[in-house]
Design a protein around this motif. Structure first.
Motif, PDB file in Angstrom:
ATOM      1  N   ARG A   1      -3.663   6.857  -5.152  1.00  0.00           N
ATOM      2  CA  ARG A   1      -2.519   6.019  -4.800  1.00  0.00           C
ATOM      3  C   ARG A   1      -1.479   5.954  -5.909  1.00  0.00           C
ATOM      4  NH1 ARG A   1      -5.584   3.383  -1.007  1.00  0.00           N
ATOM      5  NH2 ARG A   1      -7.274   4.394  -2.096  1.00  0.00           N
TER       6      ARG A   1
ATOM      7  N   GLU B   1      -4.552  14.961   4.989  1.00  0.00           N
ATOM      8  CA  GLU B   1      -4.673  13.551   4.666  1.00  0.00           C
ATOM      9  C   GLU B   1      -3.391  12.981   4.079  1.00  0.00           C
ATOM     10  OE1 GLU B   1      -8.400  11.104   2.743  1.00  0.00           O
ATOM     11  OE2 GLU B   1      -8.410  13.276   2.963  1.00  0.00           O
ATOM     12  N   PHE B   2      -2.613  13.839   3.424  1.00  0.00           N
ATOM     13  CA  PHE B   2      -1.425  13.342   2.731  1.00  0.00           C
ATOM     14  C   PHE B   2      -0.188  14.155   3.096  1.00  0.00           C
ATOM     15  CE2 PHE B   2      -5.031  12.275   0.018  1.00  0.00           C
ATOM     16  CZ  PHE B   2      -4.831  10.903  -0.119  1.00  0.00           C
ATOM     17  N   PRO B   3       0.955  13.514   2.952  1.00  0.00           N
ATOM     18  CA  PRO B   3       2.203  14.243   3.203  1.00  0.00           C
ATOM     19  C   PRO B   3       2.480  15.215   2.058  1.00  0.00           C
ATOM     20  CG  PRO B   3       2.510  11.843   3.335  1.00  0.00           C
ATOM     21  CD  PRO B   3       1.191  12.102   2.678  1.00  0.00           C
TER      22      PRO B   3
ATOM     23  N   ASP C   1       2.722   8.860  -3.107  1.00  0.00           N
ATOM     24  CA  ASP C   1       2.653   8.825  -1.644  1.00  0.00           C
ATOM     25  C   ASP C   1       2.688  10.210  -1.016  1.00  0.00           C
ATOM     26  OD1 ASP C   1       2.708   6.092  -1.878  1.00  0.00           O
ATOM     27  OD2 ASP C   1       4.867   5.942  -1.571  1.00  0.00           O
TER      28      ASP C   1
ATOM     29  N   ASP D   1       7.115  11.982  13.227  1.00  0.00           N
ATOM     30  CA  ASP D   1       6.172  13.067  13.489  1.00  0.00           C
ATOM     31  C   ASP D   1       6.783  14.342  14.053  1.00  0.00           C
ATOM     32  OD1 ASP D   1       3.793  12.431  12.385  1.00  0.00           O
ATOM     33  OD2 ASP D   1       3.206  11.095  14.012  1.00  0.00           O
TER      34      ASP D   1
ATOM     35  N   ASN E   1      15.434   9.728  -5.880  1.00  0.00           N
ATOM     36  CA  ASN E   1      15.903   8.566  -6.627  1.00  0.00           C
ATOM     37  C   ASN E   1      16.869   7.749  -5.784  1.00  0.00           C
ATOM     38  OD1 ASN E   1      14.412   9.130  -8.907  1.00  0.00           O
ATOM     39  ND2 ASN E   1      16.027  10.185  -9.953  1.00  0.00           N
TER      40      ASN E   1
ATOM     41  N   SER F   1      -4.903  10.673  -3.836  1.00  0.00           N
ATOM     42  CA  SER F   1      -6.019   9.808  -3.435  1.00  0.00           C
ATOM     43  C   SER F   1      -6.068   8.537  -4.269  1.00  0.00           C
ATOM     44  CB  SER F   1      -7.360  10.523  -3.599  1.00  0.00           C
ATOM     45  OG  SER F   1      -7.241  11.897  -3.468  1.00  0.00           O
TER      46      SER F   1
ATOM     47  N   ASN G   1       0.808  -1.219   0.000  1.00  0.00           N
ATOM     48  CA  ASN G   1       0.000   0.000   0.000  1.00  0.00           C
ATOM     49  C   ASN G   1       0.840   1.266   0.000  1.00  0.00           C
ATOM     50  OD1 ASN G   1      -2.394   1.427  -0.090  1.00  0.00           O
ATOM     51  ND2 ASN G   1      -2.447   1.666   2.133  1.00  0.00           N
ATOM     52  N   GLU G   2       1.773   1.317  -0.893  1.00  0.00           N
ATOM     53  CA  GLU G   2       2.567   2.531  -1.102  1.00  0.00           C
ATOM     54  C   GLU G   2       3.019   2.506  -2.551  1.00  0.00           C
ATOM     55  OE1 GLU G   2       6.105   2.265   1.319  1.00  0.00           O
ATOM     56  OE2 GLU G   2       6.992   0.831  -0.063  1.00  0.00           O
ATOM     57  N   SER G   3       3.184   3.684  -3.124  1.00  0.00           N
ATOM     58  CA  SER G   3       3.525   3.716  -4.540  1.00  0.00           C
ATOM     59  C   SER G   3       5.014   3.938  -4.778  1.00  0.00           C
ATOM     60  CB  SER G   3       2.738   4.821  -5.233  1.00  0.00           C
ATOM     61  OG  SER G   3       3.133   6.071  -4.713  1.00  0.00           O
ATOM     62  N   ARG G   4       5.686   4.445  -3.750  1.00  0.00           N
ATOM     63  CA  ARG G   4       7.102   4.798  -3.901  1.00  0.00           C
ATOM     64  C   ARG G   4       7.294   5.804  -5.038  1.00  0.00           C
ATOM     65  NH1 ARG G   4      11.748   3.116  -0.898  1.00  0.00           N
ATOM     66  NH2 ARG G   4      10.667   2.516   0.982  1.00  0.00           N
ATOM     67  N   VAL G   5       6.306   6.651  -5.139  1.00  0.00           N
ATOM     68  CA  VAL G   5       6.360   7.722  -6.132  1.00  0.00           C
ATOM     69  C   VAL G   5       6.008   9.008  -5.405  1.00  0.00           C
ATOM     70  CG1 VAL G   5       5.166   8.724  -8.122  1.00  0.00           C
ATOM     71  CG2 VAL G   5       5.768   6.309  -8.130  1.00  0.00           C
TER      72      VAL G   5
ATOM     73  N   HIS H   1       6.416   8.853   8.681  1.00  0.00           N
ATOM     74  CA  HIS H   1       5.700   9.126   9.916  1.00  0.00           C
ATOM     75  C   HIS H   1       6.593   9.588  11.047  1.00  0.00           C
ATOM     76  CE1 HIS H   1       3.663   5.648   7.828  1.00  0.00           C
ATOM     77  NE2 HIS H   1       2.920   6.688   7.548  1.00  0.00           N
TER      78      HIS H   1
END
Lengths: 366, 366
Positions: B131, B154-156, B134, B329, B103, B129, B74-78, B327
């Motif tokens: 996905r 909601e997102f970084p 990230d 924080d 990169n 949203s 559950n991560e795109s690494r993009v 995360h």
DNA sequence: CTGTTAGCGCGTTCAA
DNA sequence: TTGAACGCGCTAACAG
């Protein structure tokens, strides 16, 4: 129903919960297949069902998970832009053209700067095998990159602007040979016989073709030209190296009366060099540039140059790649876009003594 | 074994067959879990098993399918780079910094050009949203974009260079206020009292802060300055608008003896305007630029300017985003990088009549 | 140390 | 027109 919404807003880990197709199906009281069909507009649902699905999706702020969709369809909907250097406005324009085109087609563009490092290029290409990208546009590949061979028959790859003729890859560019020949014909028509070229140390196909045309036209017109009239500036066409090479040229005896530079930055350097040596442009020296993206109309004399349709070059390569992506097998091997010789102020007829002399070394723009 | 290899090279559809983890497992005579563990270096395999896995992977030219891995994890690494315009070398440098950093961290960077169009920006953000990405780095968001609010919690997301102080988003930039104040202090120290500013029509935070410092320093030093000394060039700091604004300024009576431009291109325009009006820089007029990325050392006088660490700005935002992605924080809300006032030739003490006069309107570089 | 198994979220058969 | 079930390729429990 409200409960579902509240649940949907509940924080999981440190990120908000995101509805899946299953949640939508549940909320709408239908199956996931129905939701999927509606979203992808495949098959027709009963208006009432469609409405229920839509409302559920809206309520849950549903967004399809591309990761899952891509896995299922075995495509990433991403393309690679492999460029040596985004900082170069010429490439930046092409990249913009590629990006705009592919974005409109529902693709994302991943940018890789290679810095002309074959290893970086190889790393970028590996993303093809890893299914991070469906295809790639190569801007100026590191010639002789052994890695490239492994990919060209397996993946859709297109070369833009520069290309390796030895590689069996489609490419889009302008007709560098004709453009260069045109410039030479123009200068000769102006009466110039001692024409120099500031080329580059790089080995780009564009560089080669422009040099070839330079030599061939001279030969055709039976103009003898000393080898010293052909010089090479830095790989990246820097202003400074243009100026230095021009100075060397202008110190020759007899000196050239025209200098054909294969980039505008180089031409700018040549003009400044001439001024510094007390020569007027174009009265004493004609200068021609190439690309028409930088500095051409900042200071007088505005630079005569060959304009390249950079944005369209990007657009065309994007369309070409898109065709390959869709297995349209009659994709052309080569797309040549129109260039245009733009005659401005840095070129003139030889010994044009009748015109009023400009006192200012560098005239300024109104 | 050979049969497997041949099978592996068999064409499916119009593309070569690509080995999956299952194929490797089969070839090596182990389970997929073992292959996965070896690839991800989780847990230790018996040397012999490891060898078998490696050989099988090599033989089949195996590459993990990132689509599948990403879905599972559950991560795109993009990450997204949302910029108004790659063509601007200032942004291009930042983008290079971001790209290089991510990169190296195993991420790909998707580039979105917004062209300052809120819709394009919204479209880019939607990729979060969906996905596809990230996190995102925003270069100069369309202020007041209502869509942004939905994403920031909601997102970084990180803002780079420009930022909206009303938004609760971390950002990295230089201290524009101090930099501007430094320039003003420097000019005043040189003896200037009639100092103009060529600002911009855009509403960037950098523009605001530089203007604020300009006014405040004047006030602190009790220097009265006519409102006509504060003018605004085009949104994109074009050379032409810089020249035009400078001309208006220099036609004032009394005219300013120094012009502080908030970009180098503007400063270049101002210098050319001065020359055109018969004023010498810096003898009759001092000019200061900002950014130090363009034109500053092409023509004499080399331009005094505030250098921004563009590449590092990109690098720092990348690292900041990376922290948020993981995360961590305690990520800082603000990262301020060092700027540097670079004193070159376009500034001098007021009424510096003792120095020899330069005959050339624009001197040239050696 | 290794294998079995269960999903990640989606699109797509095949039946009904 | 709709639903149930499968599997894309991978990682992560859990069991052995």
């Amino acid at each position: 129903m409200l409960r579902v919404f509240i649940e949907a807003c509940k924080v999981t880990a440190n990120r908000l919960f995101m509805a899946t197709i299953k949640d939508v199906a549940q909320e709408a009281g239908v199956s996931v297949a129905t939701v999927s069909r509606h979203i992808n507009k495949k098959g027709i649902l009963r208006p009432e069902t469609a409405k229920r699905v839509e409302e559920a999706a809206a309520k849950l702020a549903y967004n399809p998970n591309l990761l899952a969709r891509n896995l299922r369809k075995n495509e990433s909907r991403v393309i690679l832009i492999i460029s040596p250097n985004v900082t170069n406005p010429y490439y930046a324009l092409i990249i913009t053209g590629i990006g705009d085109t592919f974005n409109a087609l529902g693709y994302s563009a991943v940018l890789f700067n290679t810095n002309e490092d074959p290893e970086r290029e190889a790393e970028a290409l590996k993303m093809l095998s890893r299914r991070r990208a469906d295809g790639a546009i190569l801007m100026a590949n590191c010639c002789g990159n052994v890695n490239l061979g492994k990919y060209i028959h397996e993946f859709p790859i297109v070369q833009c602007s520069e290309y390796d003729p030895a590689l069996d890859l489609p490419h889009v560019s302008i007709d560098n040979y004709s453009a260069s020949a045109e410039v030479m014909a123009y200068l000769i028509k102006l009466g110039h016989q001692r024409i120099a070229m500031i080329s580059s140390e790089n080995n780009y196909i564009s560089t080669q073709l422009r040099a070839e045309a330079y030599r061939n036209v001279l030969k055709e017109k039976q103009i003898e030209s000393p080898e010293a009239f052909f010089v090479k500036a830095s790989r990246d066409y820097s202003f400074k190296s243009g100026k230095n090479r021009a100075k060397e040229l202008l110190n020759l005896d007899p000196r050239p009366t025209a200098i054909f530079c294969i980039s505008d930055t180089l031409a700018m350097g040549a003009i400044i060099a001439a001024h510094e040596m007390g020569l007027r442009v174009p009265e004493d020296l004609s200068v021609v540039g190439f690309d028409d993206v930088e500095h051409t109309t900042m200071l007088h004399p505005f630079i005569t140059t060959v304009a390249q349709p950079c944005y369209d070059l990007g657009k065309a390569s994007a369309n070409l790649l898109y065709q390959k992506l869709n297995h349209t097998d009659d994709t052309p091997k080569e797309v040549i876009l129109e260039h245009k010789l733009i005659i401005r102020e840095s070129t003139g007829t030889l010994l044009n003594v009748g015109l009023p002399h400009q006192d200012q070394m560098v005239r300024v723009v109104n």
